[in-house]
Design a protein around this motif. Sequence first.
Motif, short mmCIF file in Angstrom:
data_model
loop_
_atom_site.label_atom_id
_atom_site.label_comp_id
_atom_site.label_asym_id
_atom_site.label_seq_id
_atom_site.Cartn_x
_atom_site.Cartn_y
_atom_site.Cartn_z
N ASP A 22 0.84 -1.21 0.00
CA ASP A 22 0.00 0.00 0.00
C ASP A 22 0.87 1.26 0.00
O ASP A 22 0.56 2.23 -0.71
CB ASP A 22 -0.92 0.00 1.23
N SER B 190 2.45 1.65 -3.47
CA SER B 190 1.48 2.04 -4.50
C SER B 190 1.21 3.54 -4.51
O SER B 190 0.83 4.12 -5.53
CB SER B 190 0.18 1.27 -4.32
N GLU B 191 1.41 4.19 -3.36
CA GLU B 191 1.18 5.64 -3.27
C GLU B 191 2.20 6.42 -4.09
O GLU B 191 1.99 7.60 -4.39
CB GLU B 191 1.25 6.09 -1.81
N SER B 192 3.29 5.77 -4.48
CA SER B 192 4.34 6.47 -5.23
C SER B 192 4.02 6.62 -6.71
O SER B 192 4.66 7.41 -7.41
CB SER B 192 5.67 5.72 -5.08
N LYS C 240 8.93 7.31 -2.97
CA LYS C 240 8.76 6.86 -1.60
C LYS C 240 10.06 6.20 -1.14
O LYS C 240 10.83 5.68 -1.96
CB LYS C 240 7.61 5.85 -1.50
N ASN D 90 7.59 11.35 2.88
CA ASN D 90 7.68 10.23 1.92
C ASN D 90 8.55 9.10 2.41
O ASN D 90 8.86 8.17 1.65
CB ASN D 90 8.20 10.74 0.56
#
Length: 399
Positions: free
Chosen positions: A180, A183-185, A221, A240
């Motif tokens: 998770d 995936s934010e990157s 990240k 980050n």
Amino acid sequence: MQTVLTLMRELSIQCNMTLHQSEIMNFLKEEHYDIAVVDAFNPCAMLVTEKLGLPFIAFFPTIMANAYRIGMPSPLSYSPLFQTQLTDQMDFYGRLRNTLTFFVSLVILKKMDSLFDGVIKEHFPVDSRPNIPDLHLKAELWLYNVDFTLEFPRPLLPHVQYIGGLLAKPVKPISQELEDFISESGDAGFIVVTLGSMFSSLPLAEFIKEMNGGFAQIKQKVIWSYQRSKWPQEVEIAPNVKIMDWVSQNDLLGHPKLRLFVTHGGMNSLMEAVYHGVPVLGIPLLGDQKENMVRVKAKQMGTYILPGQLKADNFAGTIQHIIENKSYKTSAMKLQAIRRSQPFPPDQQLLRWVEHIIQSGGGGHLHPYSYKLPWYQYWLLDVILFLSSSSSPWSSTSL
């Protein structure tokens, strides 16, 4: 080198204590082992096997820093010595530096060996006292934790084998928490940071502040292996950055969204990076790490920043340079292909060689006769003296 001598002095003290553990030593003798596999960085390991009367296989944890000690042919014109930070492509001044380092190293090695003289005198009878140089030549087999994907090509003796990459292996799924976070990157991907087991125990608040400040300037990240309890309270973790006490390094290095590996430059970590085809930014701290990173840079797989030169701006800039310059990734993938296409995986190579040594009754058939030659014969000084002598037939022959 003073640091190395201090370390060896401590190891000699520990060695004396080890050999005094009569209960353990007697237990080991009674087990009647066929052979020992020892970490040859510490001379005490070889002294213990000598005390037990065991043949041994020597494992060296990094690049061939002790080539001269094991009688390895080491042409100074293209075989860089430890602590020179040279590659195999040397100009005149590089060869001069390498040659001078060789003569200095002879003095250093003699000093290092002398630190164990007291231990040897205390624990071995006068008529059978070993010496450290001879023990290096006594090993049935030498195994080095490196590979020609990183090490510079050089001649090897038959009983010397490279088995680097034992820890690298296919990836396993990582936790959903990490997936998770990654995936934010988005397309920017992420960076893994591991700087060795001792790093987080050191008082490096200013250094951590600069690294953290550099990460705050990039879009990737960052997953950073660092003990939270040791994190400087005055440094606010960049948004980050994810700090974790432990990470599954091999599995993260094989993740498709990984863009860069920031490491101290330990050989095991670098061999995992090669296996997964990952560009590297090194921050060498001690020991062999700077030498290792010289090889990474020479292979165009990455570069390094010395700790004293690391500032937030140049750190962030170097990260962006490696990620955006696709040549680093291309080189890493090329080294990966070389590593993975080798005939035998390192664990099979290790197993087969150890079995061969046991089944053949030792490695004497692999040892060169040079081990028995006096130094002046090895270097052909007697031949040179004969040919240069005024009484030689060459000088009296009329032209």
